[in-house]
Design a protein around this motif. Structure first.
Motif, PDB file in Angstrom:
ATOM      1  N   UNK A  55     -14.556   4.865   5.334  1.00 19.49           N
ATOM      2  CA  UNK A  55     -15.126   4.644   4.010  1.00 19.49           C
ATOM      3  C   UNK A  55     -14.722   3.268   3.496  1.00 19.49           C
ATOM      4  N   UNK A  56     -15.643   2.608   2.829  1.00 18.86           N
ATOM      5  CA  UNK A  56     -15.451   1.198   2.500  1.00 18.86           C
ATOM      6  C   UNK A  56     -14.676   0.951   1.208  1.00 18.86           C
ATOM      7  N   UNK A  57     -14.521   1.968   0.384  1.00 18.24           N
ATOM      8  CA  UNK A  57     -13.855   1.731  -0.898  1.00 18.24           C
ATOM      9  C   UNK A  57     -13.149   2.995  -1.380  1.00 18.24           C
ATOM     10  N   UNK A  58     -12.225   2.801  -2.305  1.00 16.53           N
ATOM     11  CA  UNK A  58     -11.557   3.938  -2.928  1.00 16.53           C
ATOM     12  C   UNK A  58     -12.549   4.790  -3.709  1.00 16.53           C
ATOM     13  N   UNK A  59     -13.575   4.152  -4.223  1.00 17.28           N
ATOM     14  CA  UNK A  59     -14.601   4.899  -4.951  1.00 17.28           C
ATOM     15  C   UNK A  59     -15.269   5.920  -4.044  1.00 17.28           C
ATOM     16  N   UNK A  60     -15.593   5.515  -2.808  1.00 18.18           N
ATOM     17  CA  UNK A  60     -16.215   6.445  -1.859  1.00 18.18           C
ATOM     18  C   UNK A  60     -15.260   7.575  -1.489  1.00 18.18           C
ATOM     19  N   UNK A  61     -13.995   7.235  -1.345  1.00 18.22           N
ATOM     20  CA  UNK A  61     -12.990   8.263  -1.052  1.00 18.22           C
ATOM     21  C   UNK A  61     -12.941   9.275  -2.194  1.00 18.22           C
ATOM     22  N   UNK A 104      -7.531  10.768  -1.031  1.00 21.58           N
ATOM     23  CA  UNK A 104      -8.556  11.809  -0.934  1.00 21.58           C
ATOM     24  C   UNK A 104      -8.011  13.194  -1.274  1.00 21.58           C
ATOM     25  N   UNK A 105      -6.705  13.299  -1.441  1.00 23.03           N
ATOM     26  CA  UNK A 105      -6.101  14.589  -1.751  1.00 23.03           C
ATOM     27  C   UNK A 105      -5.713  15.403  -0.540  1.00 23.03           C
ATOM     28  N   UNK A 106      -5.732  14.788   0.639  1.00 22.23           N
ATOM     29  CA  UNK A 106      -5.336  15.488   1.867  1.00 22.23           C
ATOM     30  C   UNK A 106      -3.810  15.623   1.888  1.00 22.23           C
ATOM     31  N   UNK A 107      -3.330  16.834   2.077  1.00 19.56           N
ATOM     32  CA  UNK A 107      -1.894  17.059   2.009  1.00 19.56           C
ATOM     33  C   UNK A 107      -1.200  17.248   3.330  1.00 19.56           C
ATOM     34  N   UNK A 108      -1.963  17.344   4.436  1.00 13.96           N
ATOM     35  CA  UNK A 108      -1.322  17.612   5.724  1.00 13.96           C
ATOM     36  C   UNK A 108      -2.167  17.116   6.882  1.00 13.96           C
ATOM     37  N   UNK A 109      -1.497  16.655   7.920  1.00 11.58           N
ATOM     38  CA  UNK A 109      -2.125  16.336   9.197  1.00 11.58           C
ATOM     39  C   UNK A 109      -1.337  17.041  10.288  1.00 11.58           C
TER      40      UNK A 109
END
Length: 288
Positions: free
Chosen positions: A41-47, A94-99
């Motif tokens: 994704x190209x920007x924080x806005x898209x995220x 993006x709010x992802x909390x785990x990988x």
């Protein structure tokens, strides 16, 4: 607990926006984030727009794939580690909390102890970067003997070993990815799961095994959808998750080749129903 969708594991890979649409359509509670898509994704806005789409559909993030190989050549590992802070920043936005990633359960060159030291050192480095971004790391052990016995030196392939590895790494943000298939092929029981706490568990996979093979004959990439053969004690497994109070993602990861031959909506309708049935004890408890 909430049902989680991982389309690639069901033989129907799609881009992340499509995955969100399909998950909502078929009643899943969450979707595994595609780390590659988020990085592109190209920007924080898209995220933020993607994160807002997730929330507006009543979905939650499951677990993304760790973009670092724990067994890569030193130069490759160093390059991936150097890129990790930027990736972790995007995931956090993006709010992802785990990988998560899996631990390769054998090696042709490294003895058990040398491999242990390699993993402990690398896990500490990776976990430190992720912790700075508020992200947890899940590790999955791989249980089938037909897999871990294919190279000269077997390595971690049970829950007990994985817990010791995590403890030696000394990182508080590292936990376990549980999979009924690996739990079964490792010869484990509900008692082994009771050694865990809910906070130890990052994500859960529910699968079944072929009913025409003995436990030590099962193949890692040839599983069955949860509850379809009855070989694995699914209810015993889920009951312990309920006892522990686990409330994270639960998905199916059968690597069943025939699923790719069917329409995606048919597959997702079946998988959603099977997961709902498996998690019925947890749903009943939440309503009581």
């Amino acid at each position: 607990m909430f049902t989680d969708l991982a389309l690639g594991a069901l033989g129907h890979p799609r881009d992340l926006p499509t995955a969100l649409e399909l998950a909502a359509r078929h009643g899943f509670g969450g979707v595994d984030p595609d780390v590659g898509h988020l990085r592109g994704l190209r920007s924080r806005t898209q995220v933020q727009e993607l994160a807002d789409d997730l929330t507006s559909r009543g979905l939650r993030w499951g677990i993304g794939g760790l973009p670092v190989s724990l067994t890569a050549a030193p130069a490759v590992f160093a390059e991936q580690l150097a890129a990790l802070p930027q990736v972790a920043e995007i995931l956090a936005a993006a709010g992802v909390g785990a990988v998560g990633t899996w631990v390769k359960p054998m090696d042709d060159a490294l003895t058990y102890r040398r491999n242990w030291r390699l993993h402990v050192g690398r896990l500490a480095l990776v976990a430190g970067v992720l912790d700075d971004a508020g992200i947890r790391l899940g590790l999955e052990y791989v249980g089938p003997k037909t897999f871990w016995s294919t190279e000269r030196f077997p390595f971690v392939h049970t829950l007990a070993e994985l817990r010791e590895l995590i403890a030696d790494a000394g990182a508080g943000n590292v936990g376990v990815i549980l999979d009924t298939y690996h739990w079964y092929t490792a010869g484990e029981t509900p008692a082994d799961l009771r050694a865990l706490t809910a906070s130890d568990i990052i994500s859960v996979d529910l699968n079944d095994a072929r009913d025409d093979r003995e436990r030590d004959e099962q193949q890692d990439q040839d599983r069955r959808l949860p509850g379809t053969t009855g070989v694995i004690d699914l209810s015993g497994f889920v009951d312990v998750l309920v006892e522990l109070g686990y409330d994270g993602p639960v998905k199916a990861e059968p690597f069943l080749s025939t699923l790719a031959e069917r329409p995606v909506d048919d597959v997702l309708a079946e998988v959603s129903d099977l997961l709902d049935r498996a998690l019925a004890p947890a749903q009943e408890l939440s309503r009581s």
